[in-house]
Design a protein around this motif. Structure first.
Motif, PDB file in Angstrom:
ATOM      1  N   ASN A  49      89.130  76.915  94.756  1.00 28.60           N
ATOM      2  CA  ASN A  49      90.049  75.681  94.542  1.00 28.60           C
ATOM      3  C   ASN A  49      90.133  74.764  95.574  1.00 28.60           C
ATOM      4  N   LEU A 100      93.904  78.776  81.513  1.00 29.48           N
ATOM      5  CA  LEU A 100      95.302  78.346  81.413  1.00 29.48           C
ATOM      6  C   LEU A 100      95.494  78.268  79.954  1.00 29.48           C
ATOM      7  N   ARG A 132      86.647  73.633  87.331  1.00 30.21           N
ATOM      8  CA  ARG A 132      87.656  73.212  86.701  1.00 30.21           C
ATOM      9  C   ARG A 132      87.904  73.281  85.080  1.00 30.21           C
ATOM     10  N   GLU A 187      93.535  70.247  83.643  1.00 24.98           N
ATOM     11  CA  GLU A 187      92.141  70.801  84.418  1.00 24.98           C
ATOM     12  C   GLU A 187      91.063  70.192  83.466  1.00 24.98           C
ATOM     13  N   GLU A 247      99.000  72.516  81.859  1.00 31.15           N
ATOM     14  CA  GLU A 247      98.161  72.654  83.017  1.00 31.15           C
ATOM     15  C   GLU A 247      96.619  72.609  82.388  1.00 31.15           C
ATOM     16  N   GLN A 296      85.567  69.988  93.691  1.00 29.76           N
ATOM     17  CA  GLN A 296      85.010  71.144  93.102  1.00 29.76           C
ATOM     18  C   GLN A 296      84.286  70.828  91.854  1.00 29.76           C
ATOM     19  N   LEU A 314      89.921  81.827  90.180  1.00 29.94           N
ATOM     20  CA  LEU A 314      89.541  80.429  90.259  1.00 29.94           C
ATOM     21  C   LEU A 314      90.683  79.580  91.417  1.00 29.94           C
ATOM     22  N   ASN A 315      91.794  80.371  91.654  1.00 34.20           N
ATOM     23  CA  ASN A 315      92.726  79.838  92.632  1.00 34.20           C
ATOM     24  C   ASN A 315      92.540  80.055  93.995  1.00 34.20           C
ATOM     25  N   ARG A 316      91.606  80.929  94.211  1.00 39.06           N
ATOM     26  CA  ARG A 316      91.288  81.205  95.838  1.00 39.06           C
ATOM     27  C   ARG A 316      91.075  80.044  96.381  1.00 39.06           C
ATOM     28  N   LEU A 336      92.343  83.889  86.473  1.00 36.92           N
ATOM     29  CA  LEU A 336      92.788  82.736  87.151  1.00 36.92           C
ATOM     30  C   LEU A 336      93.156  82.797  88.730  1.00 36.92           C
ATOM     31  N   ALA A 337      93.274  83.921  89.176  1.00 36.85           N
ATOM     32  CA  ALA A 337      93.619  84.365  90.513  1.00 36.85           C
ATOM     33  C   ALA A 337      92.316  84.104  91.340  1.00 36.85           C
ATOM     34  N   ARG A 346      88.845  76.810  84.651  1.00 40.56           N
ATOM     35  CA  ARG A 346      90.195  77.201  85.071  1.00 40.56           C
ATOM     36  C   ARG A 346      91.023  76.528  83.711  1.00 40.56           C
TER      37      ARG A 346
END
Length: 606
Positions: A439, A455, A448, A467, A463, A443, A433-435, A430-431, A451
């Motif tokens: 993100n 989640l 999505r 997504e 969440e 996108q 994918l959230n860069r 997740l970290a 992600r």
């Protein structure tokens, strides 16, 4: 001769070999000596040297009527055992080990043509040029293998300092198809190495917009540079880079030439131009940094390195014609002439494309971190190869190295996140994918989706739903997204009816997908449609018999329709399929106490 015949020859003849009487005590018929060489091809402009001697016809060694004792090496390994082991290694994609074992078998039985041919074929992928050169006379009876053998001998002569012999072979007998193009391309460098500069620097007649013309002009430019005929060399480079294709292929080499001439600003402009567009050249990055740091310019390419580029281009061309095996062999030859990081990467990709996974991984691992982009490409390719062999933890480490080398590469980041999720590292996935670089607004739906799936595995269902719904909105007919969101809604009881409708759409789009069929069957189960669920889940198990979740679902469906013994049999089978700890505990509970389920979810509850 059609190119496809080469693939048939390279495939080998294992069944013929295994049935060959030569391995028993009876003597098979001995193949007749090869005939005279084929006539010269009129399409190859090579001066024919009538005085050049053609390769001598190899003597035919008779196969003994009986082997006594059985041929064996110093370790007691029989020729047949070595042969079988070599064939097995080659089939498993380790052509290097296969070539070594087959060559040892051939040494013990030089009179056995089947072994010689198999050893030669395997050696082509392994790049054992010295061994191939020794084996070449033994395959003269097979026209395509004979031509491949002659090509190997030409390259080996160039590598070993005997270019005069290589040039004599090229002049005495031009190559026939599918080796005609590579014969064209390698002639100038071979002639230069042999000291025949008239042939080496002969003007190129082919049009500069034609691939043949571009490759030959590029080679001529490099050879002129080596002779310090700089004005003529630059004239060739200008002609080459006048076309978009020539610029894409050879602008970086022109930049290196300009660096050696002290024209750094012009070189820098070429490098920066090569870093733009859809296919930036990674070598341009190295050149740009070198100019900005005022480093020493690269040396003039050696004759062997110049030949390597020409052979590499022949590999690209033959690969575009669908002959991937021959492309991999050419890349092996190019690598022997000019080994460097870029060549190792290209070789590895070619080998992986024809299923030679272990040699491909060896080549990927040879690439150094000197150029971050090339290194990242090698580590990425290594990771994909390891994935194909189900070596998932090693693949993850390779993806990590690729990502660390080029953290801005979206494809690398996504593959890293996928691999992290597959191995249960959901927070780290997740970290990634959230860069901020991943993100972003607009996108791709695949990002999505990944992600959302991550989640969900973390239990953050609200969440995850957001997504996955965003991904589905962007790609409303994508079966993978329909299946994932639909199953989540069904399994969680959030929107069973709507989820079931989505799963029916996904199954209609991919009826052979067992995982999607399982999701549909589970939706039917959750709605109390047990008889239909049994039929659907039986089909899913037939497609995915080793999936513990699908087998578990079928057991539950059997229990609900009163087929208790079959249900228990399916649950017991789940325990043999390495389920995760949570599923194992649940199945053991059902085996002890039976299945207790909540009442079916009605439309009103959806």
């Amino acid at each position: 001769m059609h190119l496809s015949r080469l693939a048939l020859l390279l495939t080998g003849c294992a069944l013929t070999a295994l049935a060959s009487p030569a391995w028993s005590q009876e003597a098979p018929a001995v193949a007749p000596p090869p005939g005279s060489p084929p006539p010269a091809s009129p399409g190859l402009v090579v001066a024919i040297d009538d005085e050049a001697a053609a390769p001598a016809t190899p003597a035919v060694i008779p196969i003994p009527a009986e082997w006594s004792p059985v041929p064996a090496d110093a370790l007691g390994r029989s020729a047949y055992g070595l042969y079988l082991s070599g064939r097995l290694a080659s089939i498993r994609g380790d052509s290097t080990l296969g070539a070594e074992l087959l060559a040892q078998s051939q040494t013990l039985t030089p009179e056995q043509p089947v072994v010689s041919e198999e050893a030669f074929r395997s050696g082509l992928f392994a790049g054992e040029l010295e061994t191939l050169a020794d084996l070449a006379p033994a395959v003269q009876g097979k026209p395509l293998l004979a031509e491949a053998g002659r090509l190997v001998m030409v390259v080996e002569g160039l590598n070993g300092g005997d270019a005069a012999s290589s040039l004599a072979m090229l002049r005495s007998q031009p190559f026939t198809e599918p080796f005609t193009t590579i014969g064209h391309y390698i002639l100038p460098a071979v002639a230069a190495a042999a000291g025949d500069w008239d042939v080496a620097l002969a003007p190129v007649d082919a049009a500069p917009t034609d691939m043949n013309g571009l490759v030959l002009r590029h080679q001529r430019a490099g050879l002129l540079d080596s002779r310090r005929r700089f004005v003529e060399a630059e004239a060739e480079y200008r002609v080459i880079t006048a076309s978009p294709l020539g610029t894409r292929l050879f602008a970086v080499d022109y930049g290196r030439f300009l660096e050696r001439q002290g024209r750094r600003e012009e070189a820098l402009a070429l490098y920066e131009a090569s870093l733009t567009g859809r296919t930036p050249d990674p070598e341009a990055l190295t050149g740009r940094e070198r100019v900005l740091e005022r480093g020493a310019p690269p040396p003039v390419p050696t004759i062997a390195e110049t030949a390597a580029v020409a052979v590499r281009m022949a590999a690209v061309q033959i690969g575009e014609q669908g002959e991937r095996q021959l492309a991999a062999i050419y890349m092996r030859l190019a690598d022997s002439l000019g080994p460097d990081d870029e060549m190792a990467l290209r070789l590895a990709v070619s080998l992986a494309a024809v299923g030679q996974e272990e040699p491909a991984r060896e080549a990927f691992r040879r690439v150094t971190p000197a150029n971050p982009v090339v290194y990242a490409g090698a580590q990425f390719g290594l990771a994909l190869s390891l994935q194909r062999d189900d070596r998932q933890p090693e693949a993850l480490e390779a993806f990590r190295r690729a990502d660390a080398s080029t953290p801005g590469q979206m494809e690398v980041a996504l593959k890293l996140a996928e691999q992290l999720s597959a191995l249960g590292h959901f927070e780290e996935a997740l970290a990634v994918l959230n860069r901020p670089s991943v993100n972003v607004a607009g996108q791709a739906p695949g990002i999505r989706y990944l992600r959302g799936a991550t989640l969900e595995r973390l239990g953050r269902l609200d969440e995850a739903e957001n997504e996955l719904w965003a991904a589905l909105t962007a790609a409303p007919d994508e079966p993978t997204i329909l299946n994932h969101l639909g199953y989540m809604w069904v399994d969680s009881g959030r929107r069973v009816e709507q989820g079931a409708e989505m799963l029916a759409r996904a199954h209609a789009a991919q009826p052979e997908n067992g995982n999607i069929q399982d999701s549909l069957g589970w939706a039917q189960f959750r709605q109390g449609q047990y008889d239909i669920a049994v039929e659907t889940l039986e089909g899913a198990v037939n497609k995915e018999p080793a999936n513990p979740e699908i087998v578990d679902h079928l057991g539950d469906a059997y229990w609900q329709v009163g087929r208790r013994r079959e249900a228990e049999w399916q649950w017991n089978r789940v325990l043999t399929l390495e389920p995760d700890a949570e599923r194992r505990a649940g199945v053991e509970q059902k085996l002890a106490n039976g299945l207790t389920t909540a009442p079916p979810v009605s439309a009103g509850q959806s």
